[in-house]
Scaffold this motif. Structure first.
Motif, PDB file in Angstrom:
ATOM      1  N   ARG A   6      44.647 -55.028  61.348  1.00  0.00           N
ATOM      2  CA  ARG A   6      43.229 -55.371  60.997  1.00  0.00           C
ATOM      3  C   ARG A   6      42.753 -53.762  60.697  1.00  0.00           C
ATOM      4  N   PHE A   7      43.075 -52.790  61.471  1.00  0.00           N
ATOM      5  CA  PHE A   7      42.458 -51.336  61.185  1.00  0.00           C
ATOM      6  C   PHE A   7      43.734 -50.547  60.691  1.00  0.00           C
ATOM      7  N   SER A  31      39.151 -42.829  72.284  1.00  0.00           N
ATOM      8  CA  SER A  31      38.257 -43.956  72.291  1.00  0.00           C
ATOM      9  C   SER A  31      37.044 -43.991  71.196  1.00  0.00           C
ATOM     10  N   GLN A  35      35.980 -46.911  68.852  1.00  0.00           N
ATOM     11  CA  GLN A  35      34.481 -47.450  68.932  1.00  0.00           C
ATOM     12  C   GLN A  35      33.920 -47.372  67.497  1.00  0.00           C
ATOM     13  N   ALA A  36      34.131 -46.298  66.801  1.00  0.00           N
ATOM     14  CA  ALA A  36      33.503 -46.103  65.396  1.00  0.00           C
ATOM     15  C   ALA A  36      33.811 -47.312  64.461  1.00  0.00           C
ATOM     16  N   VAL A  37      35.110 -47.718  64.544  1.00  0.00           N
ATOM     17  CA  VAL A  37      35.624 -48.673  63.609  1.00  0.00           C
ATOM     18  C   VAL A  37      35.559 -50.149  64.281  1.00  0.00           C
ATOM     19  N   GLY A  38      35.029 -50.130  65.436  1.00  0.00           N
ATOM     20  CA  GLY A  38      35.028 -51.604  66.221  1.00  0.00           C
ATOM     21  C   GLY A  38      36.134 -52.093  66.477  1.00  0.00           C
ATOM     22  N   ALA A  39      37.476 -51.186  66.879  1.00  0.00           N
ATOM     23  CA  ALA A  39      38.566 -51.578  67.177  1.00  0.00           C
ATOM     24  C   ALA A  39      38.815 -51.398  68.648  1.00  0.00           C
ATOM     25  N   PRO A  40      39.835 -52.080  69.199  1.00  0.00           N
ATOM     26  CA  PRO A  40      40.178 -51.770  70.347  1.00  0.00           C
ATOM     27  C   PRO A  40      41.030 -50.383  70.452  1.00  0.00           C
ATOM     28  N   SER A  41      40.990 -49.916  71.531  1.00  0.00           N
ATOM     29  CA  SER A  41      41.603 -48.628  71.958  1.00  0.00           C
ATOM     30  C   SER A  41      43.228 -48.537  71.443  1.00  0.00           C
ATOM     31  N   SER A  43      44.546 -50.171  69.176  1.00  0.00           N
ATOM     32  CA  SER A  43      44.807 -49.912  67.724  1.00  0.00           C
ATOM     33  C   SER A  43      45.114 -48.422  67.293  1.00  0.00           C
TER      34      SER A  43
END
Length: 197
Positions: A6-7, A31, A35-41, A43
């Motif tokens: 997804r990222f 982290s 957070q900036a891309v709305g991804a889980p760590s 990723s």
């Protein structure tokens, strides 16, 4: 069939550029990028083995993008003095077109943790820098800027002064003035014995 990620790596590095431009290298954490891309760590850890690898990749992608255009500018005119002028202009023009990346590069590789990079990352950085300085040496020889003073003059003309013309604007988050390319070019010409015409 596995789902596509997804990222992607480019998106994560784009986020890291923004973080670095706004808050310096210290702001680029695994982290914070997630957070900036709305991804889980996970990723971010899936693409970078740790923060040193993330810092190395964001630095190298940025500096290599600059170096590619810079070398093309230096190679774009057979007249070495015109090539030098083009190189000085390129520093400013690229920074105008890529203000966040340029602000990131003002910090330098050491501030992006170069000492903790993998050997592969350090070698990649050294190769790029080696190409640039070899080209500057050739250009310096062609215009008579040789020896220790000549080498300092060519670096001052084609790297240090163009950066000085834009540094305070980039650090303040201000647009570059419309005359910045001309100042960089005229300064390079003056240092290389051409006057400012």
């Amino acid at each position: 069939m596995p789902r596509p990620p997804r990222f992607d790596t480019g998106e994560l590095l784009d986020a890291a550029v923004l973080l670095a431009a706004d808050g310096g290298p210290a702001a680029v954490t695994m982290s914070a990028v997630a957070q900036a891309v709305g991804a889980p760590s996970g990723s971010v850890y899936h693409r970078f083995t740790g923060r040193p690898a993330l810092l190395a990749e964001v630095w190298l992608r940025t500096v290599e993008g600059f170096q590619e255009g810079y070398l093309a500018a230096l190679d774009g005119d057979p007249d070495p003095r015109q090539a030098a002028r083009a190189g000085a202009r390129h520093v400013v023009a690229w920074s105008r077109d890529h203000p966040r990346e340029a602000a990131l590069l003002l910090y330098g590789a050491e501030e992006f943790g170069r000492s903790g990079w993998s050997e592969e990352h350090r070698e990649r950085a050294d190769r790029g820098n080696g190409r640039v300085f070899a080209r500057l040496h050739e250009l310096g020889t062609a215009v008579g800027a040789t020896g220790p003073e000549g080498r300092d003059r060519i670096v001052l003309a084609l790297i240090d002064l163009p950066l000085a013309a834009i540094r305070r604007y980039l650090r303040a988050g201000l647009p570059l003035p419309p005359h910045a390319e001309d100042l960089a070019e005229k300064s390079a010409a003056a240092l290389l014995g051409e006057g400012t015409a």
